[in-house]
Design a protein around this motif. Structure first.
Motif, PDB file in Angstrom:
ATOM      1  N   TYR A 302      26.884 -42.554  -6.568  1.00 39.56           N
ATOM      2  CA  TYR A 302      26.692 -41.138  -6.254  1.00 39.56           C
ATOM      3  C   TYR A 302      25.223 -40.767  -6.408  1.00 39.56           C
ATOM      4  O   TYR A 302      24.557 -41.176  -7.355  1.00 39.56           O
ATOM      5  CB  TYR A 302      27.545 -40.271  -7.189  1.00 39.56           C
ATOM      6  N   TRP A 303      24.737 -39.950  -5.467  1.00 36.93           N
ATOM      7  CA  TRP A 303      23.378 -39.444  -5.523  1.00 36.93           C
ATOM      8  C   TRP A 303      23.440 -37.938  -5.765  1.00 36.93           C
ATOM      9  O   TRP A 303      23.854 -37.213  -4.899  1.00 36.93           O
ATOM     10  CB  TRP A 303      22.638 -39.746  -4.218  1.00 36.93           C
ATOM     11  N   ALA A 304      23.042 -37.437  -6.915  1.00 37.55           N
ATOM     12  CA  ALA A 304      22.387 -38.189  -7.968  1.00 37.55           C
ATOM     13  C   ALA A 304      22.539 -37.408  -9.259  1.00 37.55           C
ATOM     14  O   ALA A 304      23.185 -36.355  -9.293  1.00 37.55           O
ATOM     15  CB  ALA A 304      20.911 -38.395  -7.645  1.00 37.55           C
ATOM     16  N   ALA A 305      21.887 -37.910 -10.323  1.00 36.01           N
ATOM     17  CA  ALA A 305      21.844 -37.229 -11.613  1.00 36.01           C
ATOM     18  C   ALA A 305      20.470 -37.456 -12.213  1.00 36.01           C
ATOM     19  O   ALA A 305      19.637 -38.168 -11.654  1.00 36.01           O
ATOM     20  CB  ALA A 305      22.942 -37.760 -12.534  1.00 36.01           C
ATOM     21  N   GLY A 306      20.233 -36.863 -13.381  1.00 35.18           N
ATOM     22  CA  GLY A 306      18.944 -36.971 -14.038  1.00 35.18           C
ATOM     23  C   GLY A 306      18.544 -35.629 -14.621  1.00 35.18           C
ATOM     24  O   GLY A 306      18.807 -34.578 -14.032  1.00 35.18           O
ATOM     25  N   GLN A 307      17.906 -35.658 -15.772  1.00 40.82           N
ATOM     26  CA  GLN A 307      17.623 -34.430 -16.517  1.00 40.82           C
ATOM     27  C   GLN A 307      16.651 -33.494 -15.811  1.00 40.82           C
ATOM     28  O   GLN A 307      16.614 -32.294 -16.107  1.00 40.82           O
ATOM     29  CB  GLN A 307      17.102 -34.768 -17.906  1.00 40.82           C
ATOM     30  N   TRP A 308      15.852 -33.985 -14.877  1.00 42.02           N
ATOM     31  CA  TRP A 308      14.953 -33.116 -14.117  1.00 42.02           C
ATOM     32  C   TRP A 308      15.578 -32.638 -12.805  1.00 42.02           C
ATOM     33  O   TRP A 308      14.917 -32.009 -11.993  1.00 42.02           O
ATOM     34  CB  TRP A 308      13.653 -33.848 -13.812  1.00 42.02           C
ATOM     35  N   TRP A 309      16.852 -32.958 -12.605  1.00 42.23           N
ATOM     36  CA  TRP A 309      17.479 -32.615 -11.326  1.00 42.23           C
ATOM     37  C   TRP A 309      18.783 -31.843 -11.522  1.00 42.23           C
ATOM     38  O   TRP A 309      19.680 -31.923 -10.709  1.00 42.23           O
ATOM     39  CB  TRP A 309      17.733 -33.875 -10.503  1.00 42.23           C
ATOM     40  N   LYS A 310      18.854 -31.079 -12.584  1.00 41.61           N
ATOM     41  CA  LYS A 310      20.085 -30.346 -12.867  1.00 41.61           C
ATOM     42  C   LYS A 310      20.354 -29.256 -11.827  1.00 41.61           C
ATOM     43  O   LYS A 310      21.509 -28.897 -11.577  1.00 41.61           O
ATOM     44  CB  LYS A 310      20.022 -29.735 -14.267  1.00 41.61           C
ATOM     45  N   SER A 311      19.297 -28.692 -11.241  1.00 39.22           N
ATOM     46  CA  SER A 311      19.473 -27.619 -10.262  1.00 39.22           C
ATOM     47  C   SER A 311      19.686 -28.140  -8.844  1.00 39.22           C
ATOM     48  O   SER A 311      19.965 -27.359  -7.929  1.00 39.22           O
ATOM     49  CB  SER A 311      18.256 -26.684 -10.283  1.00 39.22           C
TER      50      SER A 311
END
Length: 351
Positions: A302-311
């Motif tokens: 799945y695209w995507a996750a990450g702490q800088w991409w919550k929005s």
């Protein structure tokens, strides 16, 4: 005797045609951050880009995710073409691998450069005078050698979404890099994405020749991307209604790639897919898509996750400890996730 021979030949043909469909592989998540800050290359760590924390890995592992995809930039791991690998960046990649290994998770390392390398703010296509194929071979040979001791690498994804390569053949480039990696590592699977952003719906139009790639270890995994919006970009610029989609759109878009795998006896993976969280009508489409992949023994990330991409509209990253809406669907396909390395070894060895 003649009938027996014909039966055996028919069986062999059937097994060959079923190359990519012999075992279910694990679903994963891309943890972003290390590929951020492309206007500042190599950039400053923790300012222009970050690497995932172990707590992020643990969150998704607890959900049943057994595979993490790490996008990274070529310019950061190798500041100059043909130069040494950056020690600090290599240490960050190795730490991520160790963190995943201690959590029981496998890793796909994804060079996120779109078929290019940027110097002095200018992107040059691989194969051009400024970025020869030999330079691309050099970085992957060095990197795969450095990482040869890790047993939880699910695949080396040599290049994310090459596109508009002009006169420079992506097929030739991919073949050269496969051969270079095999000089130092004969075990690791090599993932190959396709021209035109590795789009699943247009795979046969732009990438049919990739079926002729040769790997002496027979461990090539073809990696296509599939988004459900009207232009297949994953930007989802229009609403559900304006996009002209329905609950089966995801299935329709990925089917050409899966049929290509079957027709050519190849092994595949869907390295990017995802839906927005602002309209619940996208979720049945995601569900049908995942059901179709599972029925054809194909997995993806799945695209995507990450702490800088919550929005980010497609983000699967939890906010305030709460799951995103897409996770309610995705979780159903994570419950039976198998150990990715065992599944990988079994699948490759059987072919």
């Amino acid at each position: 005797m003649k009938s027996l021979i014909l039966f055996v030949l028919s069986l062999c043909l059937y097994v060959t045609a079923s190359f990519a469909q012999s075992s279910v592989l694990p679903f994963g998540v891309a943890l972003c951050g290390a590929e951020f800050g492309t206007e500042n290359l190599p950039g400053l760590y923790n300012k222009n880009y970050i690497y995932p924390q172990k707590s992020e890995i643990e969150y998704f592992a607890d959900k049943g995710v057994a595979l993490m995809q790490l996008p990274f930039r070529w310019e950061r791991i190798q500041h100059e073409l043909y130069g040494p690998l950056d020690v600090e960046e290599l240490t960050r990649i190795k730490k991520f691998l160790h963190d995943c290994d201690s959590t029981g998770v496998a890793v796909i390392l994804n060079m996120h450069n779109f078929g290019r390398y940027k110097t002095n703010g200018i992107e040059n296509i691989i194969g051009s005078l400024n970025v020869p194929i030999t330079a691309f071979k050099d970085v992957w040979k060095k990197l795969s050698s450095e990482l040869s001791g890790f047993t939880n690498i699910y695949g080396l994804d040599i290049m994310n979404e090459p596109h508009d390569m002009g006169p420079y053949s992506w097929y030739t480039t991919a073949q050269e890099v496969i051969s270079a990696i095999r000089q130092v590592n004969v075990e690791v699977p090599i993932m190959v994405q396709g021209e035109s952003y590795s789009n699943a719906v247009n795979w046969t139009k732009f990438n049919d020749n990739l079926k002729n790639l040769y790997d002496p270890s027979n461990r090539i995994v073809y990696n296509a991307h599939c988004y459900f919006d009207n232009d297949n970009s994953g930007r989802y610029q229009f609403s559900y209604d304006a996009s002209g989609v329905n609950a089966q759109t995801g299935v329709e878009k990925v089917k050409p790639f899966i049929e290509w795998l079957k027709d050519n006896g190849k092994r595949g993976f869907i390295g990017e897919f995802g839906v927005p969280k602002d309209d619940a009508r996208w979720l049945p489409m995601l569900d049908n898509f995942l059901k179709y992949l599972t029925a054809n023994d194909i997995s993806g990330s799945y695209w995507a996750a990450g702490q800088w991409w919550k929005s980010y509209p497609l983000s699967l990253h939890p906010i305030g400890g709460s799951d995103q809406p897409q996770m309610t669907v995705y979780a159903k396909y994570l419950q039976n996730n198998t150990n990715p390395i065992i599944a990988l070894s079994t699948t490759v060895a059987s072919r």
